[in-house]
Design an enzyme around this catalytic site. Sequence first.
Site, PDB file in Angstrom:
ATOM      1  N   GLU A   1      -5.058  -4.810  10.936  1.00  9.37           N
ATOM      2  CA  GLU A   1      -4.071  -3.747  11.090  1.00  9.37           C
ATOM      3  C   GLU A   1      -4.323  -3.013  12.407  1.00  9.37           C
ATOM      4  OE1 GLU A   1      -4.532  -0.552   8.311  1.00  9.37           O
ATOM      5  OE2 GLU A   1      -6.618  -0.361   8.919  1.00  9.37           O
TER       6      GLU A   1
ATOM      7  N   GLY B   1       3.051  -1.172   4.332  1.00  4.51           N
ATOM      8  CA  GLY B   1       3.013   0.263   4.107  1.00  4.51           C
ATOM      9  C   GLY B   1       4.353   0.813   3.667  1.00  4.51           C
ATOM     10  N   GLY B   2       5.053   1.460   4.595  1.00  2.00           N
ATOM     11  CA  GLY B   2       6.300   2.150   4.273  1.00  2.00           C
ATOM     12  C   GLY B   2       7.327   1.302   3.550  1.00  2.00           C
TER      13      GLY B   2
ATOM     14  N   SER C   1       3.704  -1.854  10.240  1.00  2.00           N
ATOM     15  CA  SER C   1       5.165  -1.852  10.380  1.00  2.00           C
ATOM     16  C   SER C   1       5.788  -3.195   9.984  1.00  2.00           C
ATOM     17  CB  SER C   1       5.569  -1.454  11.809  1.00  2.00           C
ATOM     18  OG  SER C   1       5.111  -0.148  12.117  1.00  2.00           O
TER      19      SER C   1
ATOM     20  N   ASN D   1       0.851  -1.192   0.000  1.00  3.76           N
ATOM     21  CA  ASN D   1       0.000   0.000   0.000  1.00  3.76           C
ATOM     22  C   ASN D   1       0.887   1.242   0.000  1.00  3.76           C
ATOM     23  OD1 ASN D   1      -1.954   1.951   0.357  1.00  3.76           O
ATOM     24  ND2 ASN D   1      -2.333   1.454   2.513  1.00  3.76           N
ATOM     25  N   TRP D   2       0.976   1.898  -1.150  1.00  5.04           N
ATOM     26  CA  TRP D   2       1.874   3.050  -1.284  1.00  5.04           C
ATOM     27  C   TRP D   2       1.335   4.306  -0.616  1.00  5.04           C
ATOM     28  CZ3 TRP D   2       3.343   2.810  -7.230  1.00  5.04           C
ATOM     29  CH2 TRP D   2       3.993   1.597  -7.483  1.00  5.04           C
ATOM     30  N   LYS D   3       0.066   4.294  -0.256  1.00  5.32           N
ATOM     31  CA  LYS D   3      -0.589   5.475   0.323  1.00  5.32           C
ATOM     32  C   LYS D   3      -0.411   6.672  -0.623  1.00  5.32           C
ATOM     33  CE  LYS D   3      -0.209   3.411   4.855  1.00  5.32           C
ATOM     34  NZ  LYS D   3      -0.014   3.587   6.300  1.00  5.32           N
TER      35      LYS D   3
ATOM     36  N   GLY E   1       2.729   2.672  10.881  1.00  3.07           N
ATOM     37  CA  GLY E   1       3.641   3.785  10.682  1.00  3.07           C
ATOM     38  C   GLY E   1       4.335   4.269  11.936  1.00  3.07           C
TER      39      GLY E   1
ATOM     40  N   HIS F   1      -9.559   1.085   5.423  1.00  6.59           N
ATOM     41  CA  HIS F   1      -8.268   1.325   6.076  1.00  6.59           C
ATOM     42  C   HIS F   1      -8.458   2.296   7.234  1.00  6.59           C
ATOM     43  CE1 HIS F   1      -4.087   2.528   6.685  1.00  6.59           C
ATOM     44  NE2 HIS F   1      -3.747   1.438   6.017  1.00  6.59           N
TER      45      HIS F   1
END
Length: 261
Positions: A172, A239-240, A218, A10-12, A178, A100
Site C-alpha cells: 500500500e 478502503g473507501g 484507491s 477494510n472499513w476503517k 485515500g 497498516h
Amino acid sequence: MARQPLIAGNWKMNLNHLEAIALVQKIAFSLPEKYFAKVEVAVIPPFTDIRSVQTLIDGDKLLLKHGAQDVSEHESGAYTGEVSGPMLAKLGCSYVVVGHSERREHHAETDEVVNRKVRAVLKHGMSPILCVGEPLEVREAGGHVEHSTTQLINALKGLKTEQIRQVVVAYEPVWAIGTGKVATAADAQEVCAALRTALADKYGKEIADEVRVLYGGSVKSSNIGELIGQNDVDGALVGGASLNGDEFTKLSAMAAGGPLP
C-alpha cells in the site's frame, strides 16, 4: 501454483453494527455464488461490528470471510482498550490487518511492534494481512522497493518457514491511500514482484509462490481488472470502495473474472 485472489474490504473507522449487517447482506446476496470459487472475499470491520458480522455469516452460512483491523501484541492483562489474538480468534476472524500505514503513522508502530503483532495473529490460527509501503518522498527518491522489502523482512523476523505460508502481504503506497491517486498497474507489479523475490530469497521460491500479495490504495472497480491482471498482484486491500455495497460487489466480481449478471 495458482493463488486464489483475495479482495479484502477494510472499513476503517466506519459503520455501526446495524450498518455493518446491512452491508454484509448486500455484498453476500449480490455476488453470484459461482464467483466465490474464483475469488476469496473478506470484510474487515471495526471491532464493535465483528460479533454482528460473525453471527450473520455463520447463521446464514455466507461465503464471505471476516477479519479485524488490528490486534494487541499482548495475550491478556492490564492493557486498557486493547483487543487480543485469542479474542479475535473466538470471533471467527480469518484475517487481521497488521502494520497498516495509518497505524504506523498515528500510533507510531515500528517494524518491531508489527513483528510482534504478526506473531500474535499466527499464534492463534489466523492470517495476518501484513501492510508495507512507502511515503511519497521515498517514492520520488527511488527508494520504494528497498523501503517496502525492508519493512516486509523486518515484520517476519523469527517466523518459521511454514508460518510464512499463512501470511498475506499488502503493498500500500502511502501516497495512494485515500487520495484518489493510484499506482499504475506497472508500479504495483514492480513492488509486488520485488516483495515476492525478497520472500523467495529468504524462505525459498516454493513458499514465495504460495504467498498472496495484494495491492492497496484507491482501488475501485474501474482499475481492479488491470491491477489483478499483473503476475504478482493477487488481489486488493480495498478502503473507501468497500463501504459501498454495489461498488465492492462489482469490484469483487471483476476480480473473479466476470461482471455482475
